[in-house]
Design a protein around this motif. Structure first.
Motif, mmCIF file in Angstrom:
data_model
loop_
_atom_site.group_PDB
_atom_site.id
_atom_site.type_symbol
_atom_site.label_atom_id
_atom_site.label_comp_id
_atom_site.label_asym_id
_atom_site.label_seq_id
_atom_site.Cartn_x
_atom_site.Cartn_y
_atom_site.Cartn_z
ATOM 1 N N GLU A 20 12.519 27.892 10.458
ATOM 2 C CA GLU A 20 12.635 28.992 11.420
ATOM 3 C C GLU A 20 12.888 30.255 10.620
ATOM 4 O O GLU A 20 13.821 30.301 9.817
ATOM 5 C CB GLU A 20 13.790 28.700 12.388
ATOM 6 N N ASP A 21 12.066 31.280 10.818
ATOM 7 C CA ASP A 21 12.198 32.487 9.992
ATOM 8 C C ASP A 21 13.286 33.442 10.452
ATOM 9 O O ASP A 21 13.724 34.285 9.683
ATOM 10 C CB ASP A 21 10.866 33.203 9.837
ATOM 11 N N ASP A 64 9.352 26.394 14.013
ATOM 12 C CA ASP A 64 8.933 27.537 14.806
ATOM 13 C C ASP A 64 7.421 27.664 14.622
ATOM 14 O O ASP A 64 6.887 27.336 13.559
ATOM 15 C CB ASP A 64 9.642 28.801 14.298
ATOM 16 N N TYR A 65 6.746 28.129 15.636
ATOM 17 C CA TYR A 65 5.293 28.298 15.509
ATOM 18 C C TYR A 65 4.956 29.518 14.665
ATOM 19 O O TYR A 65 4.230 29.435 13.693
ATOM 20 C CB TYR A 65 4.632 28.408 16.879
ATOM 21 N N SER A 66 5.484 30.666 15.038
ATOM 22 C CA SER A 66 5.086 31.932 14.420
ATOM 23 C C SER A 66 6.049 32.320 13.310
ATOM 24 O O SER A 66 7.200 32.652 13.562
ATOM 25 C CB SER A 66 5.046 33.024 15.495
ATOM 26 N N MET A 67 5.542 32.257 12.059
ATOM 27 C CA MET A 67 6.334 32.647 10.904
ATOM 28 C C MET A 67 5.467 33.474 9.976
ATOM 29 O O MET A 67 4.242 33.486 10.105
ATOM 30 C CB MET A 67 6.867 31.403 10.186
ATOM 31 N N ASP A 68 6.098 34.149 9.033
ATOM 32 C CA ASP A 68 5.373 35.055 8.151
ATOM 33 C C ASP A 68 4.415 34.362 7.197
ATOM 34 O O ASP A 68 3.313 34.840 6.970
ATOM 35 C CB ASP A 68 6.353 35.915 7.343
ATOM 36 N N ASP A 71 2.232 29.023 9.681
ATOM 37 C CA ASP A 71 2.735 28.713 11.020
ATOM 38 C C ASP A 71 3.146 27.241 11.062
ATOM 39 O O ASP A 71 2.842 26.449 10.154
ATOM 40 C CB ASP A 71 1.726 29.076 12.109
ATOM 41 N N GLU A 74 0.455 24.543 10.522
ATOM 42 C CA GLU A 74 0.013 24.374 9.137
ATOM 43 C C GLU A 74 1.042 23.595 8.329
ATOM 44 O O GLU A 74 0.676 22.744 7.509
ATOM 45 C CB GLU A 74 -0.253 25.734 8.485
ATOM 46 N N THR A 92 8.490 27.633 20.256
ATOM 47 C CA THR A 92 7.749 28.897 20.263
ATOM 48 C C THR A 92 8.218 29.809 21.373
ATOM 49 O O THR A 92 8.582 29.365 22.458
ATOM 50 C CB THR A 92 6.233 28.648 20.405
ATOM 51 N N PHE A 94 6.061 32.093 22.280
ATOM 52 C CA PHE A 94 4.753 32.541 22.766
ATOM 53 C C PHE A 94 3.916 31.352 23.236
ATOM 54 O O PHE A 94 2.844 31.085 22.683
ATOM 55 C CB PHE A 94 4.021 33.310 21.658
ATOM 56 N N LEU A 99 -2.078 26.756 22.716
ATOM 57 C CA LEU A 99 -1.160 26.403 21.633
ATOM 58 C C LEU A 99 -0.600 25.004 21.862
ATOM 59 O O LEU A 99 -0.526 24.203 20.930
ATOM 60 C CB LEU A 99 -0.019 27.420 21.521
#
Length: 138
Positions: A20-21, A64-68, A71, A74, A92, A94, A99
């Protein structure tokens, strides 16, 4: 990754990977999951998790889905390509039907929408790890 995994691993606590970012969310989830009996290895980025030699011995993965950097999809794909077979939960903020479909198709067992009540993640992880253990023993 420095300072993220401060607890000494315990052989009687199942190892769980958490990526988790957001530092505050990561720490909160780490504490919550430790309270539920897991040896949590927490990372701020997917690459850091994948570089940890202890990652392959974990019993569960929460991402977490969305990270820098990478994702959550991946990261799980790379873990699976190395032979890791444990249960996985995607979180997530989002959520979309697309998704969810992609996450389940890529090997996630559950997709949870943020924010969620604190017991939801803990209950989900316990259920998945117990089911995996029961299946392994049968």
């Amino acid at each position: 990754m420095a300072g993220e995994n401060i607890a000494t691993p315990s052989p009687d606590r199942p190892r769980l990977l958490l990526v988790e970012d957001d530092a505050g969310v990561r720490r909160s989830l780490q504490l919550l999951l430790r309270a539920r009996g897991f040896d949590v290895r927490a990372y701020s980025a997917g690459a850091a998790l994948l570089a940890d030699p202890l990652a392959d011995s974990a019993g569960c993965f929460v991402a977490d889905y969305s990270m820098d950097d990478l994702d959550g999809l991946e990261v799980l794909s790379r873990l699976r390509s190395r032979g890791w077979t444990g249960p996985a939960v995607l979180i997530t903020a989002f959520p979309t039907a697309d998704l969810r479909e992609r996450a389940l198709a890529s090997g996630f067992d559950e997709v949870l929408e943020k924010p969620f009540r604190e017991h939801v993640l803990g209950d989900t992880v316990v259920r998945l790890t117990q089911a995996r253990e029961a299946h392994r023993l049968s």
